[in-house]
Enzyme design. Structure first.
Site, PDB file in Angstrom:
ATOM      1  N   GLY A 235       0.694  -1.178   0.032  1.00 54.99           N
ATOM      2  CA  GLY A 235      -0.117   0.021   0.176  1.00 54.99           C
ATOM      3  C   GLY A 235       0.830   1.228  -0.229  1.00 54.99           C
ATOM      4  O   GLY A 235       0.077   2.372   0.093  1.00 54.99           O
ATOM      5  N   GLU A 271       4.696  -5.828   1.633  1.00 56.94           N
ATOM      6  CA  GLU A 271       4.166  -6.401   0.262  1.00 56.94           C
ATOM      7  C   GLU A 271       3.996  -5.361  -0.714  1.00 56.94           C
ATOM      8  O   GLU A 271       2.938  -5.282  -1.184  1.00 56.94           O
ATOM      9  CB  GLU A 271       2.932  -6.885   0.843  1.00 56.94           C
ATOM     10  CG  GLU A 271       2.793  -8.315   1.448  1.00 56.94           C
ATOM     11  CD  GLU A 271       1.662  -8.981   1.540  1.00 56.94           C
ATOM     12  OE1 GLU A 271       1.678 -10.178   2.144  1.00 56.94           O
ATOM     13  OE2 GLU A 271       0.643  -8.257   1.400  1.00 56.94           O
ATOM     14  N   GLY A 273       3.475  -3.431  -4.055  1.00 54.46           N
ATOM     15  CA  GLY A 273       3.342  -3.761  -5.421  1.00 54.46           C
ATOM     16  C   GLY A 273       3.900  -2.421  -6.243  1.00 54.46           C
ATOM     17  O   GLY A 273       4.798  -2.396  -6.702  1.00 54.46           O
ATOM     18  N   ARG A 274       2.881  -1.560  -6.074  1.00 50.46           N
ATOM     19  CA  ARG A 274       2.926  -0.343  -6.859  1.00 50.46           C
ATOM     20  C   ARG A 274       4.460   0.369  -6.414  1.00 50.46           C
ATOM     21  O   ARG A 274       4.975   0.813  -7.472  1.00 50.46           O
ATOM     22  CB  ARG A 274       1.929   0.727  -6.220  1.00 50.46           C
ATOM     23  CG  ARG A 274       1.514   1.818  -7.174  1.00 50.46           C
ATOM     24  CD  ARG A 274       0.543   2.761  -6.082  1.00 50.46           C
ATOM     25  NE  ARG A 274      -0.689   2.035  -5.854  1.00 50.46           N
ATOM     26  CZ  ARG A 274      -1.702   1.918  -6.749  1.00 50.46           C
ATOM     27  NH1 ARG A 274      -1.680   2.381  -7.931  1.00 50.46           N
ATOM     28  NH2 ARG A 274      -2.556   1.182  -6.198  1.00 50.46           N
ATOM     29  N   TYR A 314     -10.786   3.817 -11.726  1.00 53.69           N
ATOM     30  CA  TYR A 314     -10.706   4.529 -10.552  1.00 53.69           C
ATOM     31  C   TYR A 314     -10.481   6.192 -10.640  1.00 53.69           C
ATOM     32  O   TYR A 314     -10.346   6.529  -9.709  1.00 53.69           O
ATOM     33  CB  TYR A 314      -9.313   4.150  -9.944  1.00 53.69           C
ATOM     34  CG  TYR A 314      -9.097   2.475  -9.741  1.00 53.69           C
ATOM     35  CD1 TYR A 314      -9.953   1.868  -9.011  1.00 53.69           C
ATOM     36  CD2 TYR A 314      -7.980   1.983 -10.491  1.00 53.69           C
ATOM     37  CE1 TYR A 314      -9.753   0.603  -8.708  1.00 53.69           C
ATOM     38  CE2 TYR A 314      -7.968   0.645 -10.403  1.00 53.69           C
ATOM     39  CZ  TYR A 314      -8.691  -0.068  -9.477  1.00 53.69           C
ATOM     40  OH  TYR A 314      -8.113  -1.484  -9.281  1.00 53.69           O
ATOM     41  N   CYS A 341     -15.297   1.657 -27.597  1.00 49.80           N
ATOM     42  CA  CYS A 341     -16.556   2.446 -27.855  1.00 49.80           C
ATOM     43  C   CYS A 341     -17.591   2.609 -26.626  1.00 49.80           C
ATOM     44  O   CYS A 341     -18.526   2.060 -26.600  1.00 49.80           O
ATOM     45  CB  CYS A 341     -17.502   1.556 -28.892  1.00 49.80           C
ATOM     46  SG  CYS A 341     -16.213   1.373 -30.414  1.00 49.80           S
ATOM     47  N   TYR A 370      -0.332  -2.543 -12.186  1.00 49.93           N
ATOM     48  CA  TYR A 370      -1.687  -2.601 -12.502  1.00 49.93           C
ATOM     49  C   TYR A 370      -2.121  -2.056 -13.924  1.00 49.93           C
ATOM     50  O   TYR A 370      -3.108  -1.398 -14.010  1.00 49.93           O
ATOM     51  CB  TYR A 370      -2.765  -1.926 -11.411  1.00 49.93           C
ATOM     52  CG  TYR A 370      -2.380  -2.474  -9.922  1.00 49.93           C
ATOM     53  CD1 TYR A 370      -2.388  -3.891  -9.647  1.00 49.93           C
ATOM     54  CD2 TYR A 370      -1.732  -1.584  -8.960  1.00 49.93           C
ATOM     55  CE1 TYR A 370      -2.169  -4.250  -8.485  1.00 49.93           C
ATOM     56  CE2 TYR A 370      -1.250  -2.263  -7.817  1.00 49.93           C
ATOM     57  CZ  TYR A 370      -1.357  -3.354  -7.382  1.00 49.93           C
ATOM     58  OH  TYR A 370      -1.033  -3.641  -6.199  1.00 49.93           O
TER      59      TYR A 370
HETATM   60  N1  LLP Z   1      -0.736  -7.067  -0.049  1.00 48.20           N
HETATM   61  C1  LLP Z   1      -1.999  -7.590  -0.458  1.00 48.20           C
HETATM   62  C2  LLP Z   1      -2.811  -8.663   0.508  1.00 48.20           C
HETATM   63  C3  LLP Z   1      -2.723  -6.634  -1.437  1.00 48.20           C
HETATM   64  O1  LLP Z   1      -3.956  -6.949  -1.670  1.00 48.20           O
HETATM   65  C4  LLP Z   1      -2.199  -5.924  -2.307  1.00 48.20           C
HETATM   66  C5  LLP Z   1      -2.962  -4.969  -3.352  1.00 48.20           C
HETATM   67  C6  LLP Z   1      -0.959  -5.494  -2.003  1.00 48.20           C
HETATM   68  C7  LLP Z   1      -0.327  -6.349  -0.916  1.00 48.20           C
HETATM   69  C8  LLP Z   1       0.007  -4.419  -3.091  1.00 48.20           C
HETATM   70  O2  LLP Z   1      -0.501  -3.276  -2.838  1.00 48.20           O
HETATM   71  P1  LLP Z   1       0.296  -1.817  -3.347  1.00 48.20           P
HETATM   72  O3  LLP Z   1       1.636  -1.838  -2.570  1.00 48.20           O
HETATM   73  O4  LLP Z   1       0.490  -2.129  -4.770  1.00 48.20           O
HETATM   74  O5  LLP Z   1      -0.511  -0.911  -3.144  1.00 48.20           O
HETATM   75  N2  LLP Z   1      -5.555  -2.288  -9.253  1.00 48.20           N
HETATM   76  C9  LLP Z   1      -5.580  -1.326  -8.036  1.00 48.20           C
HETATM   77  C10 LLP Z   1      -4.574  -1.709  -6.915  1.00 48.20           C
HETATM   78  C11 LLP Z   1      -5.312  -2.889  -6.278  1.00 48.20           C
HETATM   79  C12 LLP Z   1      -4.613  -3.456  -5.058  1.00 48.20           C
HETATM   80  C13 LLP Z   1      -4.964  -4.777  -4.511  1.00 48.20           C
HETATM   81  N3  LLP Z   1      -4.335  -5.377  -3.626  1.00 48.20           N
HETATM   82  C14 LLP Z   1      -4.811   0.078  -8.697  1.00 48.20           C
HETATM   83  O6  LLP Z   1      -4.653  -0.161  -9.829  1.00 48.20           O
HETATM   84  O7  LLP Z   1      -4.879   1.035  -7.927  1.00 48.20           O
END
Ligand code: LLP
Length: 418
Positions: A235, A271, A273-274, A314, A341, A370
């Site tokens: 997050g 964890e 991701g982004r 979003y 479209c 994403y």
């Molecule tokens: N851990 C868990 C259990 C998660 O569900 C997620 C993301 C992460 C880690 C990683 O979160 P991050 O560090 O990437 O914020 N599609 C959406 C984001 C959905 C995230 C879902 N879970 C977007 O494009 O913003």
């Protein structure tokens, strides 16, 4: 937002001209800068690990391209995986099972069995799931996911830790769930929570850690079980808009570490991701048409929400530049929209750009997280290519799909073939 250089008015990424990449690989194409990826991984690892022993479980839902996974495997990352598909991708990219943690929601027996057979530790989402796993193997390595009642996120759609969310075991029931796990024969190793994605308030990480440390201590005092790790989820946000500030990772890490100090927790797991992949990748897309209406001007490009759904889904903001006239005066306001479209198909709204012509190359920033992962074949459009750049060299890391690929899994019953 990463700063980019230009040469003779053409934007450069990883030492390569964006127009050359577009000529060679076609558009739309997502281009990832390998050095930026390695830098991001090292920055977040250092920020946290300097303050508390930390394991990074890269949330591969953000981007599962095998080459990106390979790079992160080389960097020493571990993995947060949410499906058997993600688990298989990571095994294929060279991660050993112990470096993966499977955190599913709505988990079927078949998927759980497949994950367990691959010896990948399972982060259990519900007591019901734990019972089903006990029926398969009560010695399987597990941790439990708690709903911490601490939520955050850039949109309601991605808040996962608030009370009432579908994820995890409610905080009020978590001690009883650990007691039950022990009765079933498990030896739980950790506690997990995830507040949500892309929130920009650093205090949230401190709050969730506090809640988790309290649970960790109750598990130790009431059940005599000392967990090895606390996993506070991902997050960590990035600044998409120019006026947004970068999240101060050192401050977040210091806040989290201060709550862990003296707690008996041995390892912190995060964890992201982004944070690791978002700003490593740009989307190059060609202008197919330019249109003026009485209300607004459109730059119509060859990527729509089939390629990048975040703006449509979003209302997310991604910076846009004209890659072949980089840095020129921005004097016209455009909506940048694609070939899908639906009027909800857009990549950017009301952006000041240099005057755009058919054939220009636009660059959409920060699509590494994403972006490709959420792309689709809507309107029967093949998914785009992916390219990796390093020191002025480009490698194709995913072929552009062909229209014929979309027929591969379809079957037409004999009676309809005549
Ligand atoms: N851990 C868990 C259990 C998660 O569900 C997620 C993301 C992460 C880690 C990683 O979160 P991050 O560090 O990437 O914020 N599609 C959406 C984001 C959905 C995230 C879902 N879970 C977007 O494009 O913003």
């Amino acid at each position: 937002m990463r700063e980019f250089q230009s040469k003779k008015d053409v934007m450069i990424i990883g030492g390569m001209s964006t127009t050359k990449i577009a000529e060679r690989f076609g558009t739309p194409v997502m281009v990832t800068d390998e050095s930026a990826l390695r830098e991001n991984y090292r920055a977040i690892y250092k920020a946290f690990n300097d303050k508390f022993p930390t394991r990074i479980n890269y949330a591969c839902k953000a981007n599962t391209n095998l080459s990106i996974l390979r790079i992160l495997e080389q960097e020493g990352s571990c993995i947060d995986a949410v499906s058997i598909g993600e688990v298989e991708s990571c095994l294929r990219a060279g991660f050993v099972p112990e470096r993966i943690l499977y955190t599913g929601v709505s988990v079927s027996d078949a998927e759980m069995r497949a994950v367990a057979e691959r010896r990948v530790p399972i982060n259990v989402d519900s007591v019901n799931q734990m019972h089903r796993l006990a029926g398969m193997n009560p010695k399987h390595p597990i941790s439990l996911r708690v709903n911490p009642d601490v939520g955050s996120g850039h949109s309601q759609k991605v808040v996962t830790g608030a009370k009432g969310a579908k994820f995890g075991i409610p905080k009020e029931e978590i001690i009883a769930a650990y007691a039950e796990a022990i009765e079933l024969g498990f030896l739980p190793r950790g506690l997990h929570a995830h507040t949500g994605s892309g929130g920009r308030d650093p205090a949230v990480f401190g709050r969730v850690t506090e809640v988790m440390v309290e649970i960790f201590e109750r598990i130790r005092s009431e059940l005599g079980l000392k967990l090895e790790f606390l996993d506070i989820g991902g997050g960590m946000g990035i600044p998409y808009r120019p006026e947004e500030e970068i999240m101060d990772l050192d401050a977040v890490a210091a806040e989290v570490a201060s709550k862990l100090k003296g707690s008996g927790v041995r390892t912190l797991v995060i964890e992201p991701g982004r944070y690791i992949v978002a700003d490593t990748t740009v989307l190059l897309t060609k202008v197919n048409d330019v249109k003026s209406t009485p209300v607004r001007d459109y730059a119509l490009v060859d990527a729509g929400f089939n390629t990048l759904i975040r703006p449509a889904f979003y209302d997310s903001y991604h910076p846009v530049a004209v890659a072949n006239r980089f840095g020129h005066a921005a004097d016209v306001k455009y909506d940048v929209a694609g070939p899908i479209c639906e009027s909800g198909d857009y990549l950017a709204k009301e952006r000041m750009l240099p005057r755009v012509q058919v054939g220009d190359l636009l660059c959409v920033y920060d699509v590494g997280a994403y972006g490709f992962a959420m792309s689709s074949n809507y309107n029967s459009r093949p998914r785009c290519a992916e390219v990796l750049v390093l020191d002025g060299k480009a490698s194709l890391i995913r072929e552009r799909e062909k229209v014929s690929d979309m027929f591969r899994h379809q079957k037409v019953p004999a009676r309809l073939r005549e």
